[in-house]
Design a protein around this motif. Sequence first.
Motif, PDB file in Angstrom:
ATOM      1  N   ILE A  49     -18.894  -0.283   3.522  1.00  0.00           N
ATOM      2  CA  ILE A  49     -17.533  -0.681   3.859  1.00  0.00           C
ATOM      3  C   ILE A  49     -17.283  -2.076   3.299  1.00  0.00           C
ATOM      4  CG2 ILE A  49     -15.889  -1.141   5.719  1.00  0.00           C
ATOM      5  CD1 ILE A  49     -17.440   0.781   7.474  1.00  0.00           C
ATOM      6  N   ILE A  50     -16.230  -2.222   2.527  1.00  0.00           N
ATOM      7  CA  ILE A  50     -15.856  -3.524   1.991  1.00  0.00           C
ATOM      8  C   ILE A  50     -15.272  -4.363   3.117  1.00  0.00           C
ATOM      9  CG2 ILE A  50     -14.335  -4.728   0.375  1.00  0.00           C
ATOM     10  CD1 ILE A  50     -14.536  -2.375  -1.470  1.00  0.00           C
ATOM     11  N   PRO A  51     -15.727  -5.608   3.277  1.00  0.00           N
ATOM     12  CA  PRO A  51     -15.182  -6.454   4.360  1.00  0.00           C
ATOM     13  C   PRO A  51     -13.664  -6.584   4.259  1.00  0.00           C
ATOM     14  CG  PRO A  51     -17.129  -7.455   3.363  1.00  0.00           C
ATOM     15  CD  PRO A  51     -16.785  -6.274   2.515  1.00  0.00           C
ATOM     16  N   GLY A  52     -13.022  -6.536   5.423  1.00  0.00           N
ATOM     17  CA  GLY A  52     -11.582  -6.645   5.454  1.00  0.00           C
ATOM     18  C   GLY A  52     -10.850  -5.377   5.075  1.00  0.00           C
ATOM     19  N   ARG A  53     -11.556  -4.271   4.981  1.00  0.00           N
ATOM     20  CA  ARG A  53     -10.952  -3.006   4.569  1.00  0.00           C
ATOM     21  C   ARG A  53     -11.256  -1.944   5.623  1.00  0.00           C
ATOM     22  NH1 ARG A  53      -9.449   0.058  -0.027  1.00  0.00           N
ATOM     23  NH2 ARG A  53     -10.419   2.110  -0.170  1.00  0.00           N
ATOM     24  N   ASP A  54     -10.291  -1.058   5.836  1.00  0.00           N
ATOM     25  CA  ASP A  54     -10.459   0.009   6.811  1.00  0.00           C
ATOM     26  C   ASP A  54     -11.622   0.902   6.401  1.00  0.00           C
ATOM     27  OD1 ASP A  54     -10.242   1.884   8.745  1.00  0.00           O
ATOM     28  OD2 ASP A  54      -8.219   2.550   8.233  1.00  0.00           O
ATOM     29  N   GLY A  55     -12.544   1.138   7.320  1.00  0.00           N
ATOM     30  CA  GLY A  55     -13.713   1.937   6.995  1.00  0.00           C
ATOM     31  C   GLY A  55     -13.420   3.390   6.756  1.00  0.00           C
ATOM     32  N   THR A  56     -12.247   3.869   7.204  1.00  0.00           N
ATOM     33  CA  THR A  56     -11.903   5.272   6.991  1.00  0.00           C
ATOM     34  C   THR A  56     -11.217   5.516   5.658  1.00  0.00           C
ATOM     35  OG1 THR A  56      -9.754   5.008   8.103  1.00  0.00           O
ATOM     36  CG2 THR A  56     -11.658   5.602   9.469  1.00  0.00           C
ATOM     37  N   LYS A  58     -17.581  10.905  -1.206  1.00  0.00           N
ATOM     38  CA  LYS A  58     -18.878  10.483  -1.752  1.00  0.00           C
ATOM     39  C   LYS A  58     -18.760   9.146  -2.476  1.00  0.00           C
ATOM     40  CE  LYS A  58     -22.039  11.675  -5.494  1.00  0.00           C
ATOM     41  NZ  LYS A  58     -22.317  12.631  -6.588  1.00  0.00           N
ATOM     42  N   ARG A  59     -17.746   9.007  -3.329  1.00  0.00           N
ATOM     43  CA  ARG A  59     -17.600   7.777  -4.103  1.00  0.00           C
ATOM     44  C   ARG A  59     -17.190   6.598  -3.238  1.00  0.00           C
ATOM     45  NH1 ARG A  59     -14.388  10.328  -9.369  1.00  0.00           N
ATOM     46  NH2 ARG A  59     -16.181  11.479 -10.214  1.00  0.00           N
ATOM     47  N   ALA A  60     -16.606   6.876  -2.082  1.00  0.00           N
ATOM     48  CA  ALA A  60     -16.221   5.786  -1.187  1.00  0.00           C
ATOM     49  C   ALA A  60     -17.407   5.223  -0.416  1.00  0.00           C
ATOM     50  CB  ALA A  60     -15.150   6.273  -0.205  1.00  0.00           C
ATOM     51  N   GLY A  61     -18.570   5.862  -0.522  1.00  0.00           N
ATOM     52  CA  GLY A  61     -19.760   5.367   0.162  1.00  0.00           C
ATOM     53  C   GLY A  61     -19.794   5.684   1.631  1.00  0.00           C
ATOM     54  N   ARG A  62     -19.014   6.691   2.055  1.00  0.00           N
ATOM     55  CA  ARG A  62     -18.956   7.020   3.485  1.00  0.00           C
ATOM     56  C   ARG A  62     -20.327   7.442   4.011  1.00  0.00           C
ATOM     57  NH1 ARG A  62     -14.830   9.559   6.377  1.00  0.00           N
ATOM     58  NH2 ARG A  62     -13.368   8.478   5.011  1.00  0.00           N
ATOM     59  N   ARG A  63     -21.070   8.196   3.226  1.00  0.00           N
ATOM     60  CA  ARG A  63     -22.374   8.691   3.678  1.00  0.00           C
ATOM     61  C   ARG A  63     -23.364   7.561   3.914  1.00  0.00           C
ATOM     62  NH1 ARG A  63     -26.360   9.802   5.580  1.00  0.00           N
ATOM     63  NH2 ARG A  63     -27.650  11.685   5.443  1.00  0.00           N
ATOM     64  N   GLU A  67      -6.426   8.520   5.404  1.00  0.00           N
ATOM     65  CA  GLU A  67      -7.618   8.061   4.680  1.00  0.00           C
ATOM     66  C   GLU A  67      -7.306   7.654   3.249  1.00  0.00           C
ATOM     67  OE1 GLU A  67     -11.044  10.777   6.830  1.00  0.00           O
ATOM     68  OE2 GLU A  67     -10.188  11.452   4.935  1.00  0.00           O
ATOM     69  N   ALA A  68      -6.091   7.925   2.777  1.00  0.00           N
ATOM     70  CA  ALA A  68      -5.774   7.633   1.384  1.00  0.00           C
ATOM     71  C   ALA A  68      -4.441   6.896   1.302  1.00  0.00           C
ATOM     72  CB  ALA A  68      -5.765   8.928   0.564  1.00  0.00           C
ATOM     73  N   PHE A  69      -3.450   7.495   0.657  1.00  0.00           N
ATOM     74  CA  PHE A  69      -2.211   6.786   0.363  1.00  0.00           C
ATOM     75  C   PHE A  69      -1.093   7.062   1.368  1.00  0.00           C
ATOM     76  CE2 PHE A  69      -4.409   7.606  -3.675  1.00  0.00           C
ATOM     77  CZ  PHE A  69      -4.612   6.303  -4.089  1.00  0.00           C
ATOM     78  N   PHE A  70      -1.246   8.066   2.220  1.00  0.00           N
ATOM     79  CA  PHE A  70      -0.239   8.377   3.211  1.00  0.00           C
ATOM     80  C   PHE A  70      -0.772   8.030   4.610  1.00  0.00           C
ATOM     81  CE2 PHE A  70       1.117  10.901  -0.356  1.00  0.00           C
ATOM     82  CZ  PHE A  70       2.508  10.842  -0.291  1.00  0.00           C
ATOM     83  N   VAL A  71       0.071   7.352   5.373  1.00  0.00           N
ATOM     84  CA  VAL A  71      -0.325   6.974   6.728  1.00  0.00           C
ATOM     85  C   VAL A  71      -0.227   8.194   7.635  1.00  0.00           C
ATOM     86  CG1 VAL A  71       0.413   4.597   6.404  1.00  0.00           C
ATOM     87  CG2 VAL A  71       2.027   6.282   7.293  1.00  0.00           C
ATOM     88  N   PRO A  72      -0.941   8.198   8.756  1.00  0.00           N
ATOM     89  CA  PRO A  72      -0.832   9.325   9.689  1.00  0.00           C
ATOM     90  C   PRO A  72       0.597   9.487  10.198  1.00  0.00           C
ATOM     91  CG  PRO A  72      -2.735   7.964  10.205  1.00  0.00           C
ATOM     92  CD  PRO A  72      -1.950   7.221   9.174  1.00  0.00           C
ATOM     93  N   GLU A  73       1.031  10.728  10.309  1.00  0.00           N
ATOM     94  CA  GLU A  73       2.415  10.995  10.693  1.00  0.00           C
ATOM     95  C   GLU A  73       2.702  10.526  12.114  1.00  0.00           C
ATOM     96  OE1 GLU A  73       5.566  14.742  10.870  1.00  0.00           O
ATOM     97  OE2 GLU A  73       3.524  15.011  10.105  1.00  0.00           O
ATOM     98  N   ASP A  74       1.763  10.728  13.030  1.00  0.00           N
ATOM     99  CA  ASP A  74       1.985  10.299  14.410  1.00  0.00           C
ATOM    100  C   ASP A  74       2.150   8.790  14.504  1.00  0.00           C
ATOM    101  OD1 ASP A  74       1.746  12.939  15.103  1.00  0.00           O
ATOM    102  OD2 ASP A  74      -0.373  12.784  15.665  1.00  0.00           O
TER     103      ASP A  74
END
Length: 359
Positions: free
Chosen positions: A208-215, A199-204, A276-283
């Motif tokens: 999206i901040i320019p230059g930043r991953d939308g996820t 919610k606080r990230a504004g996903r709804r 989506e946060a501090f850990f990258v996807p394992e794959d």
Amino acid sequence: MFWKDHDPAVPGSCATPGCCSPATTRCRECRLREPTCTSCAVASHRNLPFHWLSFWNGDYFERRDLVDFGFIIHLGHHGDPCPHIPTGDDPIKFVIVHDNGVHSCRLQYCHCPGRPSRLSQLLRADLFPATLERIETAFTCEVLERFHLDFDVSKRSTQDFVRILEQLSSPDDNTGRVKDRYRDFLLAARIYRYLTMVKRAGRRHNIIIPGRDGTCITVPCLTCPIPDFNLPLDWEDTPEDLRYLYRIIFSADGNYSLQRKSKLADEEDIALTTGEAFFVPEDGLREHVQKKFQAYSGDADDPSNDVGITCTAFKIARAQRPAKFRFVDNSGVACFSCAAAVVVMMYYEPFIRPRSITL
């Protein structure tokens, strides 16, 4: 302190105008309220369903819940009963955990045509369900927000927080205890915290901040240079001697002792913020490491082609015993963080208190 267990107006007449019933009940949550009869006490708490009442049994005040006097929580009509309740539809027995304890309640859903789903009705009433199937337990948003703040400030464990709620509750008449809600609360608090981040990230609202991953749902570091956001339009044409103004500074550290042993894990215990946060996807991480390994060693399938360490100062890798990494899923953790924050200390007090923080 003795005044809490005594009231000269009990037993007496109900304080509600026009009511002549005996005053046997007073609210423990409402301050400076006069004692009333049980019927008036229930009526005055139509929108305050989680208050504890003190009931005079003839000898002393008993701590009672509103459900003991026939109170029903009605959803969808601001506390009023739904006019479309089917005949013979009895209220549902419900357990609701509030910041003042665990409450046994009776709940009635709205049955109007075009009504929201039961899950939506609970969420609109600030009740967060513990499950999506056969919902019989819920947590108020107040207790979840209280726990989130308490955990961030005092670092108190979830189990200690739940134990406090149990001590604030009225025990069961048969067992003398409150049913353990630790596992339910742990799951609900985890999902609620994740939804709060989304919610606080504004996903709804697709913010999206320019230059930043939308996820990404974490709080961005606004001091780091981000193209099309906080950099000049001609930043790429900056002279060589001034390019340091727009560089990104990272600090890195690793911990070979922070391991995850190989063990049977709960298949349903999944990460909510993977990628989506501090850990990258394992794959993606495994694929990236495999490519790097092939680039250095040539053939990843040949065990003789090992990646050598060329940095003479990086001695920690040579000091590790190979047997230390047996039967582990994760051999350690490497962390990369922004180093844009600089702390300026006062003279002769480098470890006492900072003078200022420059971002």
